[in-house]
Design a protein around this motif. Structure first.
Motif, PDB file in Angstrom:
ATOM      1  N   ALA A 164      13.607  25.484   3.497  1.00 28.95           N
ATOM      2  CA  ALA A 164      14.154  24.721   2.361  1.00 28.95           C
ATOM      3  C   ALA A 164      13.771  25.009   1.296  1.00 28.95           C
ATOM      4  O   ALA A 164      14.056  24.194   0.250  1.00 28.95           O
ATOM      5  CB  ALA A 164      13.686  23.253   2.683  1.00 28.95           C
ATOM      6  N   TYR A 217      18.929  26.561  -4.247  1.00 28.23           N
ATOM      7  CA  TYR A 217      19.096  25.676  -3.047  1.00 28.23           C
ATOM      8  C   TYR A 217      19.958  24.709  -3.067  1.00 28.23           C
ATOM      9  O   TYR A 217      19.625  23.607  -4.088  1.00 28.23           O
ATOM     10  CB  TYR A 217      17.879  25.114  -2.259  1.00 28.23           C
ATOM     11  CG  TYR A 217      16.875  26.477  -1.755  1.00 28.23           C
ATOM     12  CD1 TYR A 217      17.092  26.867  -0.370  1.00 28.23           C
ATOM     13  CD2 TYR A 217      16.081  26.859  -2.585  1.00 28.23           C
ATOM     14  CE1 TYR A 217      15.990  27.654   0.054  1.00 28.23           C
ATOM     15  CE2 TYR A 217      15.239  28.013  -2.204  1.00 28.23           C
ATOM     16  CZ  TYR A 217      15.608  28.463  -0.885  1.00 28.23           C
ATOM     17  OH  TYR A 217      14.782  29.662  -0.241  1.00 28.23           O
ATOM     18  N   LYS A 219      22.209  21.021  -1.652  1.00 25.60           N
ATOM     19  CA  LYS A 219      22.310  20.064  -0.414  1.00 25.60           C
ATOM     20  C   LYS A 219      23.424  19.174  -0.669  1.00 25.60           C
ATOM     21  O   LYS A 219      23.008  18.534  -1.860  1.00 25.60           O
ATOM     22  CB  LYS A 219      20.985  19.622  -0.006  1.00 25.60           C
ATOM     23  CG  LYS A 219      21.129  18.826   1.197  1.00 25.60           C
ATOM     24  CD  LYS A 219      19.576  18.335   1.456  1.00 25.60           C
ATOM     25  CE  LYS A 219      18.867  19.576   2.052  1.00 25.60           C
ATOM     26  NZ  LYS A 219      17.467  19.006   2.538  1.00 25.60           N
ATOM     27  N   VAL A 229      24.386  22.585   3.604  1.00 25.09           N
ATOM     28  CA  VAL A 229      23.716  23.401   2.723  1.00 25.09           C
ATOM     29  C   VAL A 229      24.022  24.633   2.276  1.00 25.09           C
ATOM     30  O   VAL A 229      25.024  25.168   2.799  1.00 25.09           O
ATOM     31  CB  VAL A 229      22.101  23.452   3.254  1.00 25.09           C
ATOM     32  CG1 VAL A 229      21.579  22.246   3.619  1.00 25.09           C
ATOM     33  CG2 VAL A 229      22.436  24.385   4.749  1.00 25.09           C
ATOM     34  N   ASN A 243      20.901  18.554  -5.284  1.00 24.76           N
ATOM     35  CA  ASN A 243      21.381  17.623  -4.537  1.00 24.76           C
ATOM     36  C   ASN A 243      22.760  16.921  -4.904  1.00 24.76           C
ATOM     37  O   ASN A 243      22.619  16.507  -6.194  1.00 24.76           O
ATOM     38  CB  ASN A 243      20.472  16.590  -4.173  1.00 24.76           C
ATOM     39  CG  ASN A 243      19.198  17.150  -3.607  1.00 24.76           C
ATOM     40  OD1 ASN A 243      19.281  18.200  -2.775  1.00 24.76           O
ATOM     41  ND2 ASN A 243      17.898  16.749  -3.878  1.00 24.76           N
TER      42      ASN A 243
END
Length: 334
Positions: A164, A217, A219, A229, A243
């Motif tokens: 992650a 990253y 999500k 993801v 996010n």
């Protein structure tokens, strides 16, 4: 300014404390990029230590100190001491001078045994299972199903990093995960370093936009609890996390790609700034670098990724700060 230090070693067996106010050399490394902060301390053979108000000559290392003993290193000037390292003695090298290799709280996380099995786990739940009893500050995220049996807490943290992009580290007894640049308990004052004043040396180099490394990253948590993801970028560079709730995978990809392409149009500095022991700087803080030179003016702010502290008879008390991600948002200077 007159350098001063205080080294406290507390026995893990009986909690008795021994104090030193001198050392042959001290090397400390602190960074969020590695799990463990370390310190290497050399004590001369003829050093005296203090217990209560009484001074004793150090004779037998094996009798006085053991691996697992607690250690605190405080450094400063003019009797103003700041704690630079807290942890445990991980190894004692019986050389002359005797050498103590020390690790911070992660020392215990490498030597325990845990088993974790959680469905639809949040990051906090994973950390609480891996390191019960610690104050935890982490990214407020859902990880998903997590299962590791008969392992160590440090290996759990490594799994979070690999899967992650979440870096886990300690500040004192606080366990922090995914918040390397947003620890609200760090000092808000931005230390300033200026060429010709308090910068002893530097290795700063300008990095062109196309050479800047960044990994993002992304999500998105859906209404049914499922997680989408998507990540893009380069290993070994800056980490960003996005996010976005109830976003389709196609839209998440568009948003992350747009952010990545935009970030890659901006360059910045990389390298180190060497300064005196004060001002104190910790990794994750923002520093400001000023160059009032006639031919080249530089005024930039950076997050600090790593701090190396050294104390020696020849070099004195020095701090090397590795500058990381370029800070573009405006911050209050005090």
């Amino acid at each position: 300014m007159v350098f001063c230090c205080r080294i406290t070693i507390e026995s893990a067996a009986d909690q008795s404390k021994k104090f030193f106010d001198a050392a042959s050399s001290i090397e400390i490394e602190k960074t969020w990029r590695k799990f463990t902060n370390t310190a290497v301390l050399q004590l001369p053979k003829g050093v005296y230590y203090q217990v209560g108000n009484t001074m004793f000559a150090m004779e037998s290392i094996k009798e006085l100190f053991k691996t697992g003993d607690l250690i605190k290193i405080e450094l400063g000037y003019n009797r103003e001491l700041k704690t630079e390292f807290q942890g445990y003695i991980a190894r004692i090298q019986p050389t002359i001078p005797v050498e103590f290799h020390c690790e911070n709280e992660m020392y215990k996380m490498k030597r325990n045994n845990v088993s974790i099995h959680i469905e639809d786990a949040t990051v906090r739940q994973i950390l609480q299972a891996a390191a019960p009893g610690y104050e935890i500050e982490c990214a407020d995220e859902i990880y998903g199903d997590f299962s590791m049996a008969e392992t160590t807490s440090a290996k759990v943290f490594d799994e979070l990093k690999k899967k992650a992009g979440l870096y886990t580290f300690f500040r004192g007894k606080r366990l922090i995960c995914g918040l390397q640049y947003s620890d609200d308990k760090l000092p808000t004052v931005i230390p300033q370093f200026e060429f010709g004043k308090n910068i002893i040396d530097n290795s700063l180099q300008y990095i062109a936009p196309e050479d800047c490394k960044l990994k993002i990253y992304g999500k998105s948590i859906q209404r049914d609890g499922s997680v989408i993801v998507y990540d893009r970028g380069d290993e070994g560079g800056d980490i960003e996390r996005w996010n976005q709730d109830e976003t389709t995978k196609e839209q998440l990809k568009i948003n992350i790609d747009r952010r990545y392409d935009n970030a890659k149009t901006k360059g910045g500095y990389a390298g180190t700034v060497t300064s005196f022991g004060f001002p104190v700087v910790e990794h994750g803080q923002t520093i400001r670098v000023l160059d009032p030179g006639i031919y080249e003016k530089r005024d930039s702010m950076h997050y600090v990724d790593e701090v190396k502290i050294s104390v020696s008879a020849s070099g004195g008390y020095r701090r090397v700060s590795t500058v990381g991600k370029f800070v573009t948002e405006k911050k209050l200077l005090k």
